[in-house]
Scaffold this active site. Sequence first.
Site, short mmCIF file in Angstrom:
data_model
loop_
_atom_site.label_atom_id
_atom_site.label_comp_id
_atom_site.label_asym_id
_atom_site.label_seq_id
_atom_site.Cartn_x
_atom_site.Cartn_y
_atom_site.Cartn_z
N GLU A 87 3.94 -40.89 3.97
CA GLU A 87 5.51 -40.99 3.86
C GLU A 87 6.31 -39.29 3.15
OE1 GLU A 87 6.94 -45.33 2.81
OE2 GLU A 87 7.55 -44.12 1.45
N GLU A 142 2.55 -50.63 5.49
CA GLU A 142 3.40 -51.23 4.14
C GLU A 142 4.57 -51.44 5.03
OE1 GLU A 142 4.57 -48.60 1.50
OE2 GLU A 142 3.33 -47.53 1.32
#
Length: 436
Positions: free
Chosen positions: A166, A343
């Site tokens: 991320e 995720e």
Amino acid sequence: MTDPKFPADFLWGVATSAYQIEGAVAEDGRGPSIWDTFSHTPGKTVNGDTGDVACDHYHRYAQDVALIAGLGLGGYRFSISWSRCQPQGKGAWNPKGLAFYDRLVDTLLERGITPHATLYHWDLPQGLQDEGGWLNRDTALRFTDYAVTMGQRLGDRVAAIATHNEPWCTAFLGHHSGKFAPGLKDPQAAVQVAHHLLLSHGLALQAMRAAGVKAPLGIVLNQSPVTPASGRATDRALAEREYALFVRWYMDPIFHKRYPTASGVHLYPQVRENDFDAIAQPLDFLGVNYYTRIWASTDEPPQPAPAVQGVTDMGWEVYPEGLLELLVGLKREYTLPPIYITENGMANADRLVDGRVDDAPRIAYMRGHLEALSRAIAAGVDVRGFFYWSLLDNYEWDSGYDKRFGLVHVDYATQQRTLKDSAHWYRDFVARQAAV
């Protein structure tokens, strides 16, 4: 209710990250990271919580691997603490830190679990931050050195190596909003940091491949579809801009060798000649983290998302359909490698009562997102695996220990682990998939 069906070789797993679970921040030669500094700064985290102990995974990793095996899962995604392995982010390596990840990987393999390593999950060595951190282009070169060493060390045993987790969070939350370490609030710095992160990713892939690293290599991006709150031109333009800044800003350089242009996108980084050639390395896989959609409203105050299926304990709308929308849209826009959902999960206000955690909302969240994922696969998106976030309740960054994402409840005072109802559900779901 009938389960959605997944391919026979689909990988089922769970994910964690180093600073959120390991603890042992001053043991066995580990150096400080920016999250040690940030979390110890008054006012930065809920209750002043730090990751000093977290889930004590550094000492309890064998127990945690046993939990994964007991759930019948085939994959574990973890991150490596750079400052545990190389305390200053350059120079001397720490043998005890390197040995910890050797032990973890070997223990996973002994239990039949494939290790999926992430090199960077936001915990930059403080020594590099003192020299400018990700705003300093030289950090991309230091990251490349780190990637090669770790790739050579673990690449013959891990199933995948992701460079970054991320990068939007590192760039925007760390350097624009200041919510995350290092806590800066400079929009121009944020876009430059995003560029250096992408550059470090590309340089690291080049260098690891040149060094003969065998593991598949990729990156993990957090992504969401964007829904305009109305059909008005202003809301549609905002939605385009939000998607450009959240998704395309990271995908376009990797796949199209450019940054996106959209109405209202006006900050761009300094880019040197050949930077895009370096960034646009072929990916062996793309990791996608999905939690919710972005709702684009230009009203003042903004019109909230409908949240027909409720919100999580983070206040995020539960919107499983967004995962299908996102993946189908990515397939339409880009020539994609195999995808892993690296995720997906929810924070829930879990309570341990008489040895049990009844987290029915999490089960509903998981079921809805897995149904959406199966529809994406049916639509032709090449998704190879799913990692629930997270195995354990853990240190949730600036939220401290206030938010619980885990399948396993952690009593932070005693470090007692308790499987939640969702863990039992996930174990049974995966077992039924295997039995088909």
